[in-house]
Design a protein around this motif. Structure first.
Motif, PDB file in Angstrom:
ATOM      1  N   ALA A 140       0.807  -1.222   0.000  1.00 62.15           N
ATOM      2  CA  ALA A 140       0.000   0.000   0.000  1.00 62.15           C
ATOM      3  C   ALA A 140       0.838   1.267   0.000  1.00 62.15           C
ATOM      4  N   GLU A 141       2.085   1.181   0.460  1.00 59.26           N
ATOM      5  CA  GLU A 141       2.942   2.364   0.499  1.00 59.26           C
ATOM      6  C   GLU A 141       3.356   2.820  -0.895  1.00 59.26           C
ATOM      7  N   ALA A 142       3.215   1.955  -1.888  1.00 60.58           N
ATOM      8  CA  ALA A 142       3.671   2.292  -3.238  1.00 60.58           C
ATOM      9  C   ALA A 142       2.824   3.383  -3.869  1.00 60.58           C
ATOM     10  N   PHE A 143       1.574   3.518  -3.446  1.00 61.65           N
ATOM     11  CA  PHE A 143       0.671   4.447  -4.116  1.00 61.65           C
ATOM     12  C   PHE A 143       0.700   5.851  -3.526  1.00 61.65           C
ATOM     13  N   GLY A 144       1.518   6.077  -2.515  1.00 65.07           N
ATOM     14  CA  GLY A 144       1.543   7.382  -1.871  1.00 65.07           C
ATOM     15  C   GLY A 144       2.024   8.502  -2.774  1.00 65.07           C
ATOM     16  N   ALA A 154      -6.920  -0.803 -13.585  1.00 69.45           N
ATOM     17  CA  ALA A 154      -6.134  -1.833 -14.272  1.00 69.45           C
ATOM     18  C   ALA A 154      -4.885  -2.175 -13.483  1.00 69.45           C
ATOM     19  N   ALA A 155      -4.245  -1.158 -12.894  1.00 69.69           N
ATOM     20  CA  ALA A 155      -3.043  -1.412 -12.106  1.00 69.69           C
ATOM     21  C   ALA A 155      -3.357  -2.246 -10.873  1.00 69.69           C
ATOM     22  N   LEU A 156      -4.424  -1.906 -10.170  1.00 65.59           N
ATOM     23  CA  LEU A 156      -4.804  -2.668  -8.983  1.00 65.59           C
ATOM     24  C   LEU A 156      -5.251  -4.077  -9.362  1.00 65.59           C
ATOM     25  N   VAL A 246      -9.109  -3.065  -0.527  1.00 64.38           N
ATOM     26  CA  VAL A 246      -8.542  -4.266   0.085  1.00 64.38           C
ATOM     27  C   VAL A 246      -8.613  -5.432  -0.887  1.00 64.38           C
ATOM     28  N   ASN A 247      -7.537  -6.192  -0.953  1.00 61.98           N
ATOM     29  CA  ASN A 247      -7.456  -7.394  -1.771  1.00 61.98           C
ATOM     30  C   ASN A 247      -8.241  -8.509  -1.083  1.00 61.98           C
ATOM     31  N   ARG A 255      -4.463   0.037  -1.192  1.00 62.42           N
ATOM     32  CA  ARG A 255      -4.160   1.466  -1.109  1.00 62.42           C
ATOM     33  C   ARG A 255      -5.228   2.204  -0.308  1.00 62.42           C
ATOM     34  N   TRP A 256      -4.823   3.331   0.269  1.00 65.01           N
ATOM     35  CA  TRP A 256      -5.762   4.238   0.925  1.00 65.01           C
ATOM     36  C   TRP A 256      -6.313   5.197  -0.125  1.00 65.01           C
TER      37      TRP A 256
END
Length: 341
Positions: A140-144, A154-156, A246-247, A255-256
């Motif tokens: 989740a930190e990648a999307f900050g 599509a990315a998620l 949430v997956n 991601r938030w």
């Protein structure tokens, strides 16, 4: 070939032994074969050999072509885990100097362990200060640093599907730590890796390529309207509530959508790892399964707090589509003591 840097992916994976081109200068390319860029001329095999040498040595390499007429330079893009995800290659005259090249960095998402890692090149691209650099983070930190665009679903979905062979490539806007907005092309492929212990893991290997200032670089054309954007608009943000994606396959945070909920541990921390109370895991799985039939579920679950304790959180989950074949949960979290519904 024009004397511009070629950005060549070496993600590998079954059926993908031949590296492909994902960038020529500042122009992204859609994982095209080397021969599509170089033609079938005399230097195709030279560049292939250069890439192989760089991958094997994990070091910058300078050499000459087989006919001795061209100068060749190869620069590796290596993750903190020590794998070469790509090579910057240049071919020019013996007395020529290579032009400046765009920043690019290697990264990976381990879709099995929910951990991600990058490289110093990637953190340079993001403008991360030395004291803020870590070799591993939670997914989740990648999307900050990413500014949401029409390609987010599509990315998620690529992350959720976790299927070896899946590929994704798109241009996003990145907000560097100094506030500058840059256009960055992301290319990745999911592959299966086997650990030293024999465990099979699915890893998304990728490269981020900075292609210029965001305001001066046309973004990728948006696909048809995405369900994610529509669902977020339908569930407007409310004070005291924090929305997340949430997956459903492994109940991990993707991601938030708003600011993270205060007090909830969600970043990677060895001493206080994110997680759900073991006694609540069965309840969470029942909620996940219930979404398939009801489309909406709610409960109070105990999540790891930033102090290491367990924090009760009121959770409302709605089923959402990331694409025609991939679902996730749009989850709203709040403090049970302040509920007004």
């Amino acid at each position: 070939m024009a004397e511009r840097w070629l950005l060549i992916e070496t993600f590998g994976g079954e059926g993908h032994e031949e590296p492909t081109v994902i960038g020529v200068g500042s122009s992204p390319k859609g994982m095209v074969p080397l021969k599509s860029v170089l033609g079938r001329g005399r230097y195709l095999d030279d560049v292939r050999a250069l890439v192989a040498r760089v991958v094997a040595s994990e070091q910058p390499t300078e050499t000459t072509s087989a006919d001795g007429r061209r100068r060749m330079i190869g620069l590796p893009l290596v993750t903190f885990a020590g794998r070469v995800h790509g090579v910057y290659a240049w071919l020019g005259g013996l007395d020529e100097q290579p032009p400046p090249r765009d920043p690019a960095g290697a990264w990976y998402f381990n879709l099995t362990t929910d951990k991600i890692g990058g490289s110093d090149d990637l953190l340079d691209l993001y403008g991360v200060a030395p004291e803020d650099r870590r070799t591993q983070r939670a997914t989740a930190e990648a999307f900050g640093r990413l500014v949401t665009n029409a390609d987010e679903s599509a990315a998620l979905a690529t992350i959720v599907r976790s299927k070896p062979g899946s590929e994704h490539q798109a241009t996003w806007t990145v907000r560097r730590d100094d506030g500058e907005l840059r256009a960055a092309n992301f290319a990745c492929r999911a592959v299966e890796e086997i650990t030293a212990e024999g465990r099979r893991e699915v890893v998304l290997r990728g490269i981020t390529h900075d292609i210029g200032p965001a305001e001066a670089t046309p973004s990728a054309p948006p696909p048809r309207p995405v369900v994610l954007a529509q669902q977020v608009l339908a569930a407007a943000r409310e004070p005291g509530k924090h929305r997340a994606v949430v997956n459903l396959r492994n109940l991990t945070l993707l991601r938030w959508l708003d600011d993270p909920m205060p007090g909830v541990a969600w970043e990677l921390d060895v001493e206080r790892p994110p997680g759900l109370h073991p006694d609540d895991l069965a309840v969470a799985k029942e909620l996940s399964q219930g979404l398939a039939t009801s489309g909406r579920v709610e409960s109070v679950l105990r999540l790891r707090s930033t102090t290491g304790d367990w924090m009760p959180v009121h959770v409302v989950a709605n089923l959402m589509l990331l694409d025609q074949h991939t679902t996730a949960a749009l989850v709203t979290l709040s403090n049970p003591a302040t509920r007004t519904d």
